[in-house]
Motif scaffolding. Structure first.
Motif, PDB file in Angstrom:
ATOM      1  N   ARG B   6       1.003  -0.850  -0.283  1.00 39.57           N
ATOM      2  CA  ARG B   6      -0.434  -0.240   0.239  1.00 39.57           C
ATOM      3  C   ARG B   6       1.175   1.380   0.086  1.00 39.57           C
ATOM      4  O   ARG B   6       0.167   1.913  -0.561  1.00 39.57           O
ATOM      5  N   ALA B   7       2.025   1.493   0.758  1.00 39.32           N
ATOM      6  CA  ALA B   7       2.942   2.204   1.266  1.00 39.32           C
ATOM      7  C   ALA B   7       3.683   2.535  -0.142  1.00 39.32           C
ATOM      8  O   ALA B   7       4.280   3.324  -0.317  1.00 39.32           O
ATOM      9  N   GLY B   8       3.782   1.994  -1.214  1.00 37.91           N
ATOM     10  CA  GLY B   8       4.653   1.749  -2.306  1.00 37.91           C
ATOM     11  C   GLY B   8       4.631   2.796  -2.458  1.00 37.91           C
ATOM     12  O   GLY B   8       5.815   3.272  -3.869  1.00 37.91           O
ATOM     13  N   GLY B   9       3.592   3.453  -3.067  1.00 31.77           N
ATOM     14  CA  GLY B   9       3.486   4.525  -3.907  1.00 31.77           C
ATOM     15  C   GLY B   9       4.419   6.181  -3.549  1.00 31.77           C
ATOM     16  O   GLY B   9       5.268   6.211  -4.656  1.00 31.77           O
ATOM     17  N   GLN B  10       4.664   6.164  -2.503  1.00 27.49           N
ATOM     18  CA  GLN B  10       5.347   6.680  -1.332  1.00 27.49           C
ATOM     19  C   GLN B  10       6.617   6.429  -1.078  1.00 27.49           C
ATOM     20  O   GLN B  10       6.422   5.911  -0.019  1.00 27.49           O
ATOM     21  N   PRO B  11       8.217   6.519  -1.389  1.00 31.30           N
ATOM     22  CA  PRO B  11       9.232   6.349  -0.817  1.00 31.30           C
ATOM     23  C   PRO B  11       9.382   6.690   0.687  1.00 31.30           C
ATOM     24  O   PRO B  11       9.910   6.017   1.085  1.00 31.30           O
ATOM     25  N   GLY B  12       9.211   8.037   1.034  1.00 32.65           N
ATOM     26  CA  GLY B  12       9.144   8.434   2.375  1.00 32.65           C
ATOM     27  C   GLY B  12       8.831   7.807   3.276  1.00 32.65           C
ATOM     28  O   GLY B  12       8.864   7.169   4.311  1.00 32.65           O
ATOM     29  N   GLY B  13       7.193   7.502   2.910  1.00 34.71           N
ATOM     30  CA  GLY B  13       6.375   6.803   3.813  1.00 34.71           C
ATOM     31  C   GLY B  13       7.112   5.207   3.688  1.00 34.71           C
ATOM     32  O   GLY B  13       6.766   5.161   5.120  1.00 34.71           O
ATOM     33  N   ARG B  14       7.405   4.690   3.353  1.00 37.42           N
ATOM     34  CA  ARG B  14       7.846   3.269   3.065  1.00 37.42           C
ATOM     35  C   ARG B  14       9.074   2.719   3.400  1.00 37.42           C
ATOM     36  O   ARG B  14       9.045   2.498   4.676  1.00 37.42           O
ATOM     37  N   ALA B  15       9.788   3.652   3.301  1.00 39.81           N
ATOM     38  CA  ALA B  15      11.464   3.836   4.704  1.00 39.81           C
ATOM     39  C   ALA B  15      10.826   4.037   5.836  1.00 39.81           C
ATOM     40  O   ALA B  15      11.456   3.571   6.385  1.00 39.81           O
ATOM     41  N   VAL B  18       9.203   0.797   6.650  1.00 42.16           N
ATOM     42  CA  VAL B  18      10.654  -0.109   7.174  1.00 42.16           C
ATOM     43  C   VAL B  18      11.003   0.617   8.524  1.00 42.16           C
ATOM     44  O   VAL B  18      11.516  -0.845   9.481  1.00 42.16           O
ATOM     45  N   LEU B  19      11.407   1.134   8.712  1.00 40.81           N
ATOM     46  CA  LEU B  19      12.191   1.588   9.821  1.00 40.81           C
ATOM     47  C   LEU B  19      11.302   1.312  11.554  1.00 40.81           C
ATOM     48  O   LEU B  19      11.693   0.552  12.520  1.00 40.81           O
ATOM     49  N   VAL B  20      10.043   0.880  11.455  1.00 41.03           N
ATOM     50  CA  VAL B  20       9.174   1.288  12.205  1.00 41.03           C
ATOM     51  C   VAL B  20       8.786  -0.153  12.866  1.00 41.03           C
ATOM     52  O   VAL B  20       9.464  -0.651  13.903  1.00 41.03           O
ATOM     53  N   ARG B  21       8.897  -0.900  11.416  1.00 43.68           N
ATOM     54  CA  ARG B  21       8.784  -2.293  11.190  1.00 43.68           C
ATOM     55  C   ARG B  21      10.962  -2.852  12.014  1.00 43.68           C
ATOM     56  O   ARG B  21      10.064  -3.310  12.557  1.00 43.68           O
ATOM     57  N   GLY B  22      11.461  -2.385  11.648  1.00 38.77           N
ATOM     58  CA  GLY B  22      11.957  -2.317  12.494  1.00 38.77           C
ATOM     59  C   GLY B  22      13.000  -2.979  13.647  1.00 38.77           C
ATOM     60  O   GLY B  22      13.384  -3.420  14.634  1.00 38.77           O
ATOM     61  N   SER B  23      12.618  -1.528  13.841  1.00 35.84           N
ATOM     62  CA  SER B  23      12.421  -1.259  15.196  1.00 35.84           C
ATOM     63  C   SER B  23      11.536  -2.095  16.073  1.00 35.84           C
ATOM     64  O   SER B  23      11.814  -2.562  17.606  1.00 35.84           O
TER      65      SER B  23
END
Lengths: 433, 288
Positions: B6-15, B18-23
């Protein structure tokens, strides 16, 4: 390790809340029939459990015991103790036709809670047959009539006990009265790292002086932790001029007279403790961890028997040694008690007698097995039995019990314990905040 | 997880995602690191960063303490609680979602009450009643744990029923399906993910219980939590406690994967907002 006695956090009357709630719920107009049934059940009075019925002679008891299963509830935090019961005591009980089942609990008061609930419900076919107990839990049980009494003199192996032994006649000031059979002895022991304390003090006051000369290297667990609490009692003996000067039975006058100098001394000590005495380890486990981590140079225990294996495992440094005090330290015994609600008292008595036998006591005293000190009087043993105790290996860490227990101080009555714990909280802990 | 797509369209949102999921992952896994190390350590004294001696002493000590039979007992207890609390929760949820009960708020509050009440106080009171009523210890344990599990199963399934579209059943009936066939081939598959989530939570209640098992069970049932608690109350048992704690994660983890798989299956295929969404709150509760 005799961490068994712990102040019960719940009052014996606790279980009553259940029926109280049911009664209130009944006022709701739509209260279902179920609640009425519950109310009826909780309203019927608990019949008295006849705990002191005569049990016949020993051969009759042994005969009755055959085929019984005995559930022994004991604190399960000591793997050596668990292994001893499972691998040594239980097989020996099986030879007598008794199945011994160990129920591990995190705290002995869970066994007491179960027994008190059974007692309140008027059951005599309870689930607990034996409990490893002493101190406060024993006293609470006695007040509630939770124990079967007057049976220990029937045990044949009681002949090896010294009837005049003060540790076996009173359990933290509560008369034993044949309501529990002795199992181990324990000695409050200070422990130090000889690599860090090359010249250890020899008296309790000396330990406090050492702590003041080495700020941050000493502390004690905060009462009501069992070990912290006994440390403060030992301090009371020390500032009062010895245990002879403190009456064992609690009285308010003695408390008011003896404790102010104690609080004064401990407040004076506080700034030299670990973290300037603003905080204390919450229990003896936490203090042991500080010691194991090298943050303090001394720790303390009521179960020195486990020190040898803690050093062998590497939990404690190899240079760990016991610190004997000239004036002696507080000692106690722990026991096996049979609940009044046990359906298998004969089997439980057979196990208690077996646990007290010279063979089992010697096996249990071996540091590789459990390392618990015997309750038997070695003078009453025959040469063969005594040889088993003399053959026990010397521990590099812990001296033998007679050395450790030299000049042992008696425990104060259980009623002193909560008073001193509360006094410490108000006068020492609160002063640091 | 479909968030990434879903977030694929916005690179910023995607990063950010990923950060949230990683932490989050780190947050969950970090506490396990010392456990894993301790489970493989024979000697680890401070201030060493890693164990000085590796070995399997913790594992053999756990086996000696009776870990295997206790594990099996806990599995059975969890399964029994799930097997009763899930259908019971489904019945309650259906009645509440379809407005079949009067004063449904009061009933919901009652059903949720066990979550709010301190278990120790409840158990102390209930124990005397159960003993007086001569309820066998094991029956008592399962009964009390089922009541403790009902709030979770009811809540999860109520959400599922609220989003449940009965027109599927009507359609099947119109096409000639028997009520039995509708039950088996329409309702059950549609509710399966929510049922799995509810059963998982109910299992956890039985799997992790200490106080009910010890007091109401009267020591009859020496379960995994009993072993862990008694081992953890002593000094120098870190290796055993680590082994027991780590292995105690396995059944919930396996079930979570299973429930997750069935949730994804439910989500695929039909291309409509499905009751599978109901499984989502289940995960939130677990995470808490």
């Amino acid at each position: 390790m005799t961490r068994t006695p712990q102040r019960p956090r719940t009052q014996p009357g606790g279980p009553r809340t259940g029926s109280g709630r049911a009664r209130r719920a009944l006022r709701v107009p739509a209260a279902p029939v179920l609640l009425a049934a519950v109310l009826a059940l909780s309203a019927c009075a608990a019949p008295d459990v006849e705990a002191d019925e005569p049990l016949g002679d020993w051969s009759q008891i042994q005969e009755e015991a055959r085929g019984q299963t005995v559930s022994l509830w004991m604190w399960g935090g000591d793997p050596q103790g668990n292994a001893y019961v499972d691998d040594v005591l239980a097989p020996a009980a099986a030879e007598l036709g008794v199945t011994l089942r160990r129920v591990p609990v995190a705290d002995t008061k869970e066994a007491l809670n179960r027994i008190l609930a059974e007692r309140q419900a008027g059951r005599t076919d309870g689930e607990v047959d034996l409990v490893w107990v002493n101190g406060e839990n024993f006293r609470t049980g006695r007040q509630a009539g939770a124990w079967r009494c007057g049976w220990t003199s029937a045990l044949p192996n009681a002949e090896y006990l010294d009837p005049g032994d003060p540790l076996l006649g009173k359990d933290f000031g509560t008369d034993v009265d044949g309501c529990e059979a002795p199992w181990h002895k324990a000695q409050f022991t200070l422990v130090y790292d000889s690599a860090k304390v090359p010249e250890p003090p020899t008296t309790f006051e000396g330990v406090l002086d050492w702590a003041e000369a080495n700020p941050g290297r000493f502390t004690y667990p905060a009462p009501p932790d069992f070990t912290g609490s006994v440390f403060v009692r030992q301090a009371l003996y020390s500032v009062s001029g010895g245990h002879e000067d403190v009456p064992l039975q609690f009285d308010q006058d003695a408390y008011d007279r003896l404790t102010p100098p104690l609080w004064e001394r401990l407040r004076e000590l506080a700034p030299s403790l670990w973290r300037e005495g603003r905080t204390y380890p919450r229990d003896s486990t936490a203090l042991d961890e500080l010691y194991a981590g090298g943050e303090v140079d001394m720790t303390m225990t009521y179960g020195p028997a486990t020190l040898t294996s803690l050093v062998e495992k590497g939990t404690f440094p190899a240079t760990t040694r016991v610190l004997p005090l000239e004036e002696g330290t507080v000692g106690n015994a722990s026991f096996l008690a049979i609940p009044a609600t046990s359906p298998d008292p004969e089997g439980a008595m057979v196990v208690a007698n077996l646990a007290m036998s010279p063979e089992q006591q010697a096996a249990k005293a071996h540091p590789d097995v459990w390392g618990q000190f015997t309750v038997l009087d070695e003078q009453r043993l025959d040469p063969g039995q005594r040889a088993a105790f003399e053959a026990l290996p010397d521990s590099p860490v812990v001296p033998p019990y007679p050395v450790l227990a030299r000049g042992a101080n008696p425990e104060l009555a259980a009623a002193w314990v909560p008073a001193i714990d509360e006094g410490w909280r108000r006068n020492v802990l609160a002063a640091a905040r | 997880m479909t968030g990434g797509r879903r977030a694929g369209g916005q690179p910023g949102g995607r990063a950010g995602a990923v950060l949230v999921r990683g932490s989050l992952l780190l947050w969950f896994l970090l506490p396990l690191v010392p456990l894993v190390l301790w489970a493989a350590a024979e000697r680890w004294s401070a201030p060493a960063v890693l164990p000085q001696r590796w070995g399997t002493a913790g594992w053999s000590a756990a086996a000696e303490a009776g870990a295997a039979p206790a594990f099996a007992r806990s599995l059975l207890l969890g399964a029994a609680v799930a097997a009763i609390a899930t259908p019971a929760g489904a019945l309650a949820a259906r009645a509440l979602a379809h407005g079949l009960v009067h004063r449904s708020r009061l009933v919901s509050a009652l059903l949720l009450a066990p979550v709010a009440l301190p278990p120790f106080a409840v158990v102390m009171g209930l124990n005397v009643l159960l003993l007086r009523a001569r309820v066998p210890a094991l029956v008592g344990v399962v009964a009390v744990l089922v009541v403790a599990a009902l709030p979770y199963t009811t809540y999860v399934l109520r959400v599922a029923y609220a989003g449940y579209d009965t027109s599927y059943e009507e359609e099947a009936r119109l096409l000639g399906a028997t009520p039995r066939a509708v039950w088996w081939r329409v309702r059950l598959p549609l509710l399966a993910p929510a049922l799995a989530g509810a059963a998982f939570l109910a299992f956890l209640v039985g799997w992790s219980d200490y106080i009910v098992t010890v007091l109401i069970g009267g020591g009859r049932l020496v379960t995994y939590p009993l072993l862990i608690a008694s081992a953890a109350s002593g000094v120098g048992n870190e290796a055993v406690v680590a082994v027991l704690s780590l292995t105690s994660l396995l059944p919930p983890l396996a079930l979570l994967l299973l429930a997750g798989a069935s949730g994804l299956r439910g989500r695929g295929g039909r291309g409509r907002p499905s009751p599978a969404a109901a499984a989502a709150p289940a995960r939130e509760v677990v995470v808490r």
